[in-house]
Design a protein around this motif. Structure first.
Motif, PDB file in Angstrom:
ATOM      1  N   PHE A  74       0.859  -1.173   0.000  1.00  0.00           N
ATOM      2  CA  PHE A  74       0.000   0.000   0.000  1.00  0.00           C
ATOM      3  C   PHE A  74       0.898   1.225   0.000  1.00  0.00           C
ATOM      4  N   TYR A  75       0.529   2.241  -0.730  1.00  0.00           N
ATOM      5  CA  TYR A  75       1.353   3.440  -0.754  1.00  0.00           C
ATOM      6  C   TYR A  75       0.466   4.671  -0.850  1.00  0.00           C
ATOM      7  N   GLY A  76       1.009   5.779  -0.406  1.00  0.00           N
ATOM      8  CA  GLY A  76       0.324   7.049  -0.443  1.00  0.00           C
ATOM      9  C   GLY A  76       1.159   8.096   0.257  1.00  0.00           C
ATOM     10  N   LYS A  77       0.687   9.339   0.214  1.00  0.00           N
ATOM     11  CA  LYS A  77       1.425  10.429   0.847  1.00  0.00           C
ATOM     12  C   LYS A  77       1.373  10.348   2.368  1.00  0.00           C
ATOM     13  N   SER A  78       0.298   9.788   2.872  1.00  0.00           N
ATOM     14  CA  SER A  78       0.152   9.618   4.319  1.00  0.00           C
ATOM     15  C   SER A  78      -0.756   8.403   4.551  1.00  0.00           C
ATOM     16  N   PRO A  79      -0.819   7.882   5.770  1.00  0.00           N
ATOM     17  CA  PRO A  79      -1.676   6.722   6.021  1.00  0.00           C
ATOM     18  C   PRO A  79      -3.140   6.954   5.672  1.00  0.00           C
ATOM     19  N   SER A  80      -3.602   8.202   5.742  1.00  0.00           N
ATOM     20  CA  SER A  80      -5.009   8.470   5.395  1.00  0.00           C
ATOM     21  C   SER A  80      -5.242   8.547   3.889  1.00  0.00           C
ATOM     22  N   GLU A  81      -4.156   8.536   3.110  1.00  0.00           N
ATOM     23  CA  GLU A  81      -4.273   8.616   1.659  1.00  0.00           C
ATOM     24  C   GLU A  81      -3.817   7.331   0.968  1.00  0.00           C
ATOM     25  N   ILE A  82      -3.950   6.215   1.649  1.00  0.00           N
ATOM     26  CA  ILE A  82      -3.559   4.925   1.052  1.00  0.00           C
ATOM     27  C   ILE A  82      -4.579   4.546   0.013  1.00  0.00           C
TER      28      ILE A  82
END
Length: 82
Positions: A74-82
Protein backbone atom coordinates in the motif's frame (compact mmCIF):
# COMPACT_ATOMS: atom_id res chain seq x y z
CA UNK A 1 -1.26 -26.56 2.34
CA UNK A 2 0.70 -23.51 3.47
CA UNK A 3 -1.14 -20.23 4.25
CA UNK A 4 -0.03 -18.35 1.12
CA UNK A 5 -1.18 -21.24 -1.07
CA UNK A 6 -4.58 -21.20 0.70
CA UNK A 7 -4.93 -17.47 0.05
CA UNK A 8 -4.15 -17.93 -3.63
CA UNK A 9 -6.67 -20.78 -3.98
CA UNK A 10 -9.39 -18.87 -2.10
CA UNK A 11 -8.72 -15.69 -4.06
CA UNK A 12 -8.83 -17.57 -7.37
CA UNK A 13 -12.32 -18.81 -6.48
CA UNK A 14 -13.43 -15.17 -6.29
CA UNK A 15 -12.54 -14.28 -9.87
CA UNK A 16 -15.65 -12.68 -11.34
CA UNK A 17 -17.00 -11.28 -8.05
CA UNK A 18 -17.88 -7.66 -8.82
CA UNK A 19 -15.85 -4.76 -7.45
CA UNK A 20 -18.13 -2.77 -5.15
CA UNK A 21 -16.77 0.25 -3.26
CA UNK A 22 -16.79 -0.65 0.46
CA UNK A 23 -17.80 -4.21 -0.46
CA UNK A 24 -17.00 -6.78 2.20
CA UNK A 25 -18.56 -10.09 1.10
CA UNK A 26 -18.33 -12.15 -2.08
CA UNK A 27 -22.14 -12.39 -2.09
CA UNK A 28 -22.59 -8.67 -2.71
CA UNK A 29 -19.16 -7.66 -4.06
CA UNK A 30 -15.74 -6.74 -2.71
CA UNK A 31 -13.36 -3.83 -2.83
CA UNK A 32 -9.59 -4.29 -2.44
CA UNK A 33 -9.44 -4.16 1.35
CA UNK A 34 -12.72 -6.08 1.61
CA UNK A 35 -11.14 -8.88 -0.41
CA UNK A 36 -8.08 -9.02 1.82
CA UNK A 37 -10.03 -8.86 5.06
CA UNK A 38 -12.42 -11.58 3.83
CA UNK A 39 -9.43 -13.82 3.06
CA UNK A 40 -7.78 -13.04 6.42
CA UNK A 41 -11.03 -13.83 8.25
CA UNK A 42 -11.41 -17.09 6.30
CA UNK A 43 -7.88 -18.01 7.41
CA UNK A 44 -8.74 -17.12 11.03
CA UNK A 45 -6.10 -14.38 11.18
CA UNK A 46 -8.42 -11.48 12.04
CA UNK A 47 -11.68 -11.24 13.96
CA UNK A 48 -15.03 -10.32 12.35
CA UNK A 49 -14.89 -6.86 13.96
CA UNK A 50 -11.50 -6.08 12.39
CA UNK A 51 -11.03 -2.60 10.85
CA UNK A 52 -11.75 -3.45 7.22
CA UNK A 53 -9.80 -0.61 5.63
CA UNK A 54 -6.33 -0.50 4.10
CA UNK A 55 -5.35 1.56 7.15
CA UNK A 56 -6.66 -1.23 9.39
CA UNK A 57 -4.47 -3.73 7.54
CA UNK A 58 -1.48 -1.44 7.98
CA UNK A 59 -2.14 -1.06 11.71
CA UNK A 60 -2.36 -4.85 12.08
CA UNK A 61 0.61 -5.85 9.93
CA UNK A 62 2.77 -2.71 9.69
CA UNK A 63 5.70 -2.17 7.40
CA UNK A 64 7.42 -5.02 5.63
CA UNK A 65 11.10 -5.66 6.27
CA UNK A 66 11.47 -7.58 3.02
CA UNK A 67 8.96 -7.90 0.20
CA UNK A 68 8.07 -11.43 -0.82
CA UNK A 69 5.89 -12.75 -3.65
CA UNK A 70 2.24 -12.41 -2.67
CA UNK A 71 2.78 -9.50 -0.25
CA UNK A 72 0.43 -6.54 -0.52
CA UNK A 73 1.97 -3.12 -0.94
CA UNK A 74 0.00 0.00 0.00
CA UNK A 75 1.35 3.44 -0.75
CA UNK A 76 0.32 7.05 -0.44
CA UNK A 77 1.42 10.43 0.85
CA UNK A 78 0.15 9.62 4.32
CA UNK A 79 -1.68 6.72 6.02
CA UNK A 80 -5.01 8.47 5.39
CA UNK A 81 -4.27 8.62 1.66
CA UNK A 82 -3.56 4.92 1.05
Amino acid sequence: MEPKANFICWAAQLVGVPYIWAGSTPDTGLDCSGLMVWLLQKAGLVSPDFDTTAQGLYKKYGKLKAIEPGDLIFYGKSPSEI
